[in-house]
Design an enzyme around this catalytic site. Structure first.
Site, short mmCIF file in Angstrom:
data_model
loop_
_atom_site.label_atom_id
_atom_site.label_comp_id
_atom_site.label_asym_id
_atom_site.label_seq_id
_atom_site.Cartn_x
_atom_site.Cartn_y
_atom_site.Cartn_z
CG HIS A 41 -1.68 1.24 1.45
ND1 HIS A 41 -2.96 1.44 0.95
CD2 HIS A 41 -1.35 2.39 2.10
CE1 HIS A 41 -3.37 2.65 1.29
NE2 HIS A 41 -2.41 3.25 1.99
CD GLU A 42 1.80 3.41 3.79
OE1 GLU A 42 2.01 4.51 3.24
OE2 GLU A 42 0.82 3.19 4.51
CG HIS A 99 0.13 6.16 -0.79
ND1 HIS A 99 -1.04 6.70 -1.29
CD2 HIS A 99 -0.19 5.59 0.40
CE1 HIS A 99 -2.03 6.48 -0.43
NE2 HIS A 99 -1.54 5.79 0.59
CD GLU A 131 -4.67 6.68 2.05
OE1 GLU A 131 -4.37 5.49 2.27
OE2 GLU A 131 -3.86 7.62 2.14
#
Length: 277
Positions: free
Chosen positions: A142-143, A146, A205
């Site tokens: 997920h990070e 980004h 997100e």
């Protein structure tokens, strides 16, 4: 409404500042850099070049390392490095130009992040919540997403456009009283926050969730573990704001979105298993 020196009735607002703001918004938008998300295929615009992003990310990373307590070795560092390396391989050319680097920070913070250019920080406080390497892969995927999706640069452009629009409106209200201007701008500011800024952040997100789960599946981690992670996350952090007032989707929304896309994630996971010797 008010009357000018000739007795003619004129509105309280001026059109010219709004028109000038719209022209500048068009210039900002069409002169910004365009790129394609490597996972979703969607086209986006960014407020900075990749070189500017990487330089800013490196500067922030170096500053964080001087303020926090990095761990040089140990089982936690080994675990984080194993997961990060598998994800980096799965990301492949999607992270072209990134200089991946991982630091584990000794802190109870339940957090991790990836800065532009590929600098990753993992706080030890998130590890018990991640629980397994697959759970940690969901967090790091997920990070990393980004950064790959350039969400920070997208937000900068969105903020620039919103600020220009607000300045144009403020200029158009210069004939109003101070109290009238303050009330109108307060209403517009709330509208921009709840109608533009927060929904934009929640979209970022959700996109990072989708991309990150795709990457973890490509790395050979069971994507169902991403859902289990968010179930565990739902029990942390105390009272959370309602979704409309938050920068993040609710945990229930994230779980529902991941479950809806699970067939695609499973297909990626099965491909990864076929590639293994």
């Amino acid at each position: 409404m008010f009357r000018d020196d000739d007795g003619n009735i004129r509105p309280h607002f001026k059109i010219l500042p709004i028109l000038l703001a719209l022209l500048y918004i068009a210039f900002q938008y069409f002169s910004s850099q365009t790129f394609t998300n490597p996972v979703t295929g969607e086209r986006h615009r960014a407020g900075m070049s990749t070189q500017q992003e990487a330089a800013l990310g490196l500067q922030s990373y170096q500053q964080i390392l001087t303020q926090e307590h990095p761990i040089a070795s140990g089982p936690e560092v080994d675990q984080v490095n194993r997961v990060a390396q598998r994800l980096e391989a799965a990301v492949g050319d999607d992270g072209k130009g990134f200089q991946w680097e991982v630091s584990v920070l000794d802190s109870p913070q339940e957090n991790a992040f990836c800065l532009p250019g590929g600098k990753i920080c993992v706080y030890t406080g998130i590890l018990p919540i991640a629980k397994t390497e697959a759970g940690l892969a969901a967090v790091l995927g997920h990070e990393m997403s980004h950064a790959i999706a350039r969400h920070g640069s997208q937000r900068i452009l969105q903020q620039q456009l919103t600020q220009t629009a607000m300045m144009g409106v403020q200029g158009s209200l210069s004939d109003m009283s101070y109290d009238q201007q303050r009330n109108v701008m307060a209403l517009l500011g709330a509208g921009a926050q709840y109608g533009v800024t927060l929904p934009f952040s929640r979209e970022n997100e959700s996109e990072a969730d989708y991309m990150g789960t795709t990457y973890m599946a490509r790395a050979g981690y069971d994507p169902h573990e991403a859902v289990e992670l968010w179930k565990r996350m739902s029990g942390t952090g105390g009272q959370k704001p309602p979704q409309y007032a938050s920068t993040h989707p609710s945990d229930a929304t994230r779980i529902r979105q991941l479950e809806a896309a699970m067939p695609k994630f499973v297909a990626e996971f099965e491909k990864s298993q076929q590639r293994q010797p």
